[in-house]
Scaffold this active site. Sequence first.
Site, PDB file in Angstrom:
ATOM      1  N   PHE A  11      58.252   0.110 -34.472  1.00 16.08           N
ATOM      2  CA  PHE A  11      57.058   0.027 -33.630  1.00 16.08           C
ATOM      3  C   PHE A  11      56.520   1.404 -33.259  1.00 16.08           C
ATOM      4  O   PHE A  11      55.410   1.794 -33.646  1.00 16.08           O
ATOM      5  CB  PHE A  11      57.406  -0.818 -32.405  1.00 16.08           C
ATOM      6  N   ILE A  12      57.293   2.190 -32.536  1.00 14.32           N
ATOM      7  CA  ILE A  12      56.826   3.520 -32.143  1.00 14.32           C
ATOM      8  C   ILE A  12      56.802   4.434 -33.355  1.00 14.32           C
ATOM      9  O   ILE A  12      55.865   5.223 -33.542  1.00 14.32           O
ATOM     10  CB  ILE A  12      57.710   4.106 -31.022  1.00 14.32           C
ATOM     11  N   ALA A  76      67.209   3.581 -33.518  1.00 13.29           N
ATOM     12  CA  ALA A  76      68.130   3.103 -32.480  1.00 13.29           C
ATOM     13  C   ALA A  76      68.331   1.608 -32.655  1.00 13.29           C
ATOM     14  O   ALA A  76      67.563   0.932 -33.347  1.00 13.29           O
ATOM     15  CB  ALA A  76      67.571   3.394 -31.086  1.00 13.29           C
ATOM     16  N   TYR A 141      73.517  -0.594 -23.682  1.00 12.21           N
ATOM     17  CA  TYR A 141      72.359   0.093 -24.263  1.00 12.21           C
ATOM     18  C   TYR A 141      72.034   1.349 -23.468  1.00 12.21           C
ATOM     19  O   TYR A 141      71.854   2.440 -24.034  1.00 12.21           O
ATOM     20  CB  TYR A 141      71.141  -0.829 -24.291  1.00 12.21           C
ATOM     21  N   ASN A 170      59.023   1.545 -20.999  1.00 15.39           N
ATOM     22  CA  ASN A 170      58.275   0.321 -21.307  1.00 15.39           C
ATOM     23  C   ASN A 170      57.034   0.578 -22.154  1.00 15.39           C
ATOM     24  O   ASN A 170      55.897   0.311 -21.750  1.00 15.39           O
ATOM     25  CB  ASN A 170      57.890  -0.402 -20.012  1.00 15.39           C
ATOM     26  N   VAL A 185      58.616  -7.444 -23.071  1.00 14.78           N
ATOM     27  CA  VAL A 185      57.830  -8.370 -22.265  1.00 14.78           C
ATOM     28  C   VAL A 185      56.376  -8.462 -22.709  1.00 14.78           C
ATOM     29  O   VAL A 185      55.802  -9.560 -22.752  1.00 14.78           O
ATOM     30  CB  VAL A 185      57.939  -8.013 -20.762  1.00 14.78           C
ATOM     31  N   VAL A 186      55.728  -7.339 -23.055  1.00 12.40           N
ATOM     32  CA  VAL A 186      54.305  -7.411 -23.407  1.00 12.40           C
ATOM     33  C   VAL A 186      54.082  -8.249 -24.667  1.00 12.40           C
ATOM     34  O   VAL A 186      53.279  -9.190 -24.650  1.00 12.40           O
ATOM     35  CB  VAL A 186      53.683  -6.008 -23.538  1.00 12.40           C
ATOM     36  N   ARG A 268      68.156 -11.619 -15.958  1.00  9.31           N
ATOM     37  CA  ARG A 268      69.026 -11.200 -17.045  1.00  9.31           C
ATOM     38  C   ARG A 268      69.974 -10.100 -16.582  1.00  9.31           C
ATOM     39  O   ARG A 268      69.577  -9.201 -15.825  1.00  9.31           O
ATOM     40  CB  ARG A 268      68.199 -10.727 -18.235  1.00  9.31           C
TER      41      ARG A 268
END
Length: 312
Positions: A11-12, A76, A141, A170, A185-186, A268
């Site tokens: 993603f990043i 990661a 983590y 985030n 979450v997004v 959680r």
Amino acid sequence: MNVVVTGGAGFIGANLCRELALRPSVGEVVALDDLSTGSAANLADTDVELVEGSILDRDLLDSVVARADTVVHLAARPSVPRSLADPFASHEVNATGTMRVLEACRRGNTHLVAASSSSVYGSVTDLPKHEGLPTRPLSPYAASKVATESYVLAHHSAFGLPALVFRFFNVYGPLQQAGHAYAAVVPSFVDAALRGQPLTVFGDGYQVRDFTYVGTVVRVLADAVDRRVTCASPVNLAFGTRISVLELAHHLAKTLELAIEVRHEAPRNGEVRASQADDGLLRSLFTGIRPVPLEQGLAETVRWFRSLMAYA
């Protein structure tokens, strides 16, 4: 200059590779990724070279890093819940893998920019979180990310390795996948909303986060590469916003112009209650940076989701 991005199909990483490929100062961009969570499709229609393989493969890592002036280490095993399910796997990739990357960089004194996480602050309740606070991780983590940044800064101090560590808070935006148990979450919210399903909120929804749009993050990372920025301490990469999970749901409903149902489930394990960055050190190193506002970032994220076949 030539740049290697570990985790470059993620993603990043893929967003960063795309940003780097557009910069005149950057020559070759190589993404090293084992595709365990990333996707080759994220780099489609780019000039980025994808090398499929693991950062735990010393020979492959050495051969790739030898081509680089700077390595951006994003590879990661992400997710707090995933680390609770298999703590050793998170340690092996995030801690041992980082040591492999560091040693490859040390052999050529290669500039390194590495990713840590706001989760390292853990149970520390002070807000906003500044880099001088202790680290008190609440999950395997988070502990592995403490190891990541500690090893990087130790190499910077002991061996003079030019290095910079960012603590991400985030991060969200295009290319962030939903539809799996460990989704952030997004994307989870956007996916559910576009499918007409309730948004799942763990706990009461008043946990606070400092959401940072991926476009802002990769511009900072690319600037760090361009200017070979180093720092003897970790640097928060976020801008001091405080948005609760329920507020995020409200903003998303407004963006989509939809009524959204929220369904609460049990909290959680390992989740931090409140996270907000002190951005003083970041702004001293990267003057003039302007973060993308949440409303704009959510709109861009929704636009990307709607471009996918599953949501057409």
